[in-house]
Design a protein around this motif. Structure first.
Motif, PDB file in Angstrom:
ATOM      1  N   GLN A  90       0.835  -1.196   0.000  1.00 31.37           N
ATOM      2  CA  GLN A  90       0.000   0.000   0.000  1.00 31.37           C
ATOM      3  C   GLN A  90       0.875   1.253   0.000  1.00 31.37           C
ATOM      4  OE1 GLN A  90      -2.487  -0.192   3.473  1.00 31.37           O
ATOM      5  NE2 GLN A  90      -3.390  -2.162   2.936  1.00 31.37           N
ATOM      6  N   LYS A  91       0.244   2.383  -0.279  1.00 34.28           N
ATOM      7  CA  LYS A  91       0.936   3.661  -0.193  1.00 34.28           C
ATOM      8  C   LYS A  91       1.457   3.870   1.229  1.00 34.28           C
ATOM      9  CE  LYS A  91      -2.029   5.721  -3.725  1.00 34.28           C
ATOM     10  NZ  LYS A  91      -3.135   6.674  -3.997  1.00 34.28           N
ATOM     11  N   ASN A  92       2.639   4.429   1.330  1.00 36.03           N
ATOM     12  CA  ASN A  92       3.319   4.714   2.601  1.00 36.03           C
ATOM     13  C   ASN A  92       3.895   3.484   3.274  1.00 36.03           C
ATOM     14  OD1 ASN A  92       2.860   7.561   2.532  1.00 36.03           O
ATOM     15  ND2 ASN A  92       0.747   7.186   3.181  1.00 36.03           N
ATOM     16  N   ASP A  93       3.740   2.305   2.681  1.00 33.76           N
ATOM     17  CA  ASP A  93       4.444   1.129   3.202  1.00 33.76           C
ATOM     18  C   ASP A  93       5.945   1.327   3.010  1.00 33.76           C
ATOM     19  OD1 ASP A  93       2.277  -0.274   4.095  1.00 33.76           O
ATOM     20  OD2 ASP A  93       2.159  -1.626   2.385  1.00 33.76           O
ATOM     21  N   THR A 130       4.242   4.161  -6.209  1.00 34.69           N
ATOM     22  CA  THR A 130       5.459   3.723  -6.887  1.00 34.69           C
ATOM     23  C   THR A 130       6.655   3.819  -5.957  1.00 34.69           C
ATOM     24  OG1 THR A 130       5.984   5.929  -7.749  1.00 34.69           O
ATOM     25  CG2 THR A 130       4.524   4.542  -9.082  1.00 34.69           C
ATOM     26  N   ILE A 131       7.745   3.182  -6.361  1.00 38.12           N
ATOM     27  CA  ILE A 131       9.023   3.288  -5.664  1.00 38.12           C
ATOM     28  C   ILE A 131      10.081   3.704  -6.681  1.00 38.12           C
ATOM     29  CG2 ILE A 131       8.509   1.622  -3.843  1.00 38.12           C
ATOM     30  CD1 ILE A 131       9.989  -0.495  -5.474  1.00 38.12           C
ATOM     31  N   LEU A 180       9.005   2.339 -10.345  1.00 36.48           N
ATOM     32  CA  LEU A 180       8.207   1.146 -10.605  1.00 36.48           C
ATOM     33  C   LEU A 180       6.918   1.225  -9.795  1.00 36.48           C
ATOM     34  CD1 LEU A 180      10.808  -1.797 -10.464  1.00 36.48           C
ATOM     35  CD2 LEU A 180       9.704  -0.853 -12.499  1.00 36.48           C
ATOM     36  N   ALA A 181       5.800   0.819 -10.388  1.00 36.97           N
ATOM     37  CA  ALA A 181       4.516   0.798  -9.686  1.00 36.97           C
ATOM     38  C   ALA A 181       4.365  -0.533  -8.958  1.00 36.97           C
ATOM     39  CB  ALA A 181       3.375   0.995 -10.680  1.00 36.97           C
ATOM     40  N   GLU A 229       4.854 -10.926  -5.978  1.00 34.76           N
ATOM     41  CA  GLU A 229       4.651 -10.255  -7.266  1.00 34.76           C
ATOM     42  C   GLU A 229       5.610  -9.082  -7.429  1.00 34.76           C
ATOM     43  OE1 GLU A 229      -0.145 -11.221  -7.762  1.00 34.76           O
ATOM     44  OE2 GLU A 229       0.527  -9.304  -6.930  1.00 34.76           O
ATOM     45  N   ALA A 230       5.834  -8.336  -6.346  1.00 33.10           N
ATOM     46  CA  ALA A 230       6.774  -7.214  -6.397  1.00 33.10           C
ATOM     47  C   ALA A 230       8.193  -7.718  -6.661  1.00 33.10           C
ATOM     48  CB  ALA A 230       6.719  -6.426  -5.094  1.00 33.10           C
ATOM     49  N   GLN A 231       8.557  -8.828  -6.014  1.00 32.13           N
ATOM     50  CA  GLN A 231       9.885  -9.405  -6.246  1.00 32.13           C
ATOM     51  C   GLN A 231      10.060  -9.800  -7.703  1.00 32.13           C
ATOM     52  OE1 GLN A 231      10.868 -11.441  -1.872  1.00 32.13           O
ATOM     53  NE2 GLN A 231      10.039 -12.689  -3.513  1.00 32.13           N
ATOM     54  N   ASN A 232       9.047 -10.438  -8.271  1.00 36.71           N
ATOM     55  CA  ASN A 232       9.133 -10.877  -9.670  1.00 36.71           C
ATOM     56  C   ASN A 232       9.244  -9.693 -10.624  1.00 36.71           C
ATOM     57  OD1 ASN A 232       8.930 -13.528  -8.811  1.00 36.71           O
ATOM     58  ND2 ASN A 232       6.713 -13.646  -9.152  1.00 36.71           N
ATOM     59  N   LEU A 233       8.464  -8.634 -10.329  1.00 41.44           N
ATOM     60  CA  LEU A 233       8.506  -7.445 -11.179  1.00 41.44           C
ATOM     61  C   LEU A 233       9.890  -6.800 -11.156  1.00 41.44           C
ATOM     62  CD1 LEU A 233       7.200  -5.166 -12.866  1.00 41.44           C
ATOM     63  CD2 LEU A 233       6.530  -4.091 -10.698  1.00 41.44           C
ATOM     64  N   ILE A 234      10.452  -6.635  -9.965  1.00 44.22           N
ATOM     65  CA  ILE A 234      11.764  -5.997  -9.835  1.00 44.22           C
ATOM     66  C   ILE A 234      12.850  -6.868 -10.469  1.00 44.22           C
ATOM     67  CG2 ILE A 234      13.486  -5.171  -8.182  1.00 44.22           C
ATOM     68  CD1 ILE A 234      11.124  -4.523  -6.292  1.00 44.22           C
ATOM     69  N   ALA A 235      12.762  -8.186 -10.254  1.00 42.05           N
ATOM     70  CA  ALA A 235      13.740  -9.096 -10.851  1.00 42.05           C
ATOM     71  C   ALA A 235      13.680  -9.042 -12.375  1.00 42.05           C
ATOM     72  CB  ALA A 235      13.499 -10.520 -10.360  1.00 42.05           C
TER      73      ALA A 235
END
Length: 250
Positions: free
Chosen positions: A46-49, A91-92, A100-101, A109-115
């Motif tokens: 989420q936002k602010n995480d 995003t980060i 990246l969003a 899912e975030a790990q896969n996207l960044i990888a």
């Protein structure tokens, strides 16, 4: 004199009587049973995480370059991990990658996207993402009301109560309030911890930033009522008068 003794007896009975409280969790569980429980964790960013991102690849120089590039919106760099806050756009900003969003993605899912993005620059990257501000708040009739930082990616209501020192004897076990905010909408649900079916509630498994409120039962209100606090004094005075009257009559 008999009427006086009768009045005293009735008064003492009322003082001894108080509403019965069911202090046992799952009190309607009549027998031991077992059931298969699936891992239904649905934690989404989420936002602010705040998350940490680390990368490991066959190229040591690239790994060092990533870990030492503590800019682009990063808040901390330590031990090869870069700590980043998800901004209001969801995003980060990652070193060497850019924006990246990730809002709404699961950790995996975030790990896969960044990888996937890193693989455009370096061969076979292994990315690890961790949520570091998974926090819940437990207040009300618990022994240690507080905001709790949760290790890992999931926690249920019973575990949260355990971290807060469990309920006091005045806590309503059949009416636990869980407050959850998602996408700007605040939702509330009341759970009955005396009911074995509480596991089926989507609010039993807590999410980040949930608030758990334990309401006090009526017995505490009565116990701390000014009228009830004066009742023992009044009763003691009446008893003393009765004893004195008996002695004088004799």
């Amino acid at each position: 004199m008999k009427n006086l003794y009768l009045f005293l007896s009735i008064t003492m009975v009322f003082m001894a009587c108080s509403p019965q409280r069911d202090l046992v969790y799952f009190s309607n569980l009549s027998k031991v049973s077992s059931s298969e429980i699936q891992n239904t964790s649905d934690l989404r960013l989420q936002k602010n995480d705040q998350i940490t991102v680390s990368i490991s690849s066959p190229n040591p120089e690239y790994n060092v370059l990533f870990a030492s590039s503590g800019n682009l919106g990063t808040s901390n760099v330590s031990g090869g991990k870069v700590a980043i806050r998800i901004n209001n756009k969801g995003t980060i900003n990652l070193p060497l990658l850019g924006e990246l969003a990730v809002e709404g993605l699961k950790i995996e899912e975030a790990q896969n996207l960044i990888a996937k993005e890193f693989s455009k620059q370096v061969k076979s990257p292994v990315v690890t993402v961790e949520l570091i501000n998974f926090k819940i708040t437990v207040i009300g009739e618990v022994n240690k009301p507080s905001s709790l930082n949760v290790p890992g990616e999931q926690i249920n209501l019973l575990e949260a109560l355990g971290m807060a020192g469990d309920m006091t004897v005045y806590g309503k076990r059949d009416n636990v309030l869980v407050i959850r905010e998602a996408n700007g909408v605040r939702n509330m649900a009341r759970l009955n911890l005396n009911d074995k079916n509480v596991y089926e509630s989507p609010y039993f498994q807590l999410k980040q930033n949930d608030i758990v409120y334990i309401e006090p039962d009526k017995s505490k209100e009565k116990e701390y009522s000014p009228n009830n606090r004066a009742l023992p004094i009044i009763t003691a005075c009446i008893s003393a008068v009765a004893v004195l009257a008996t002695a004088l009559i004799r």
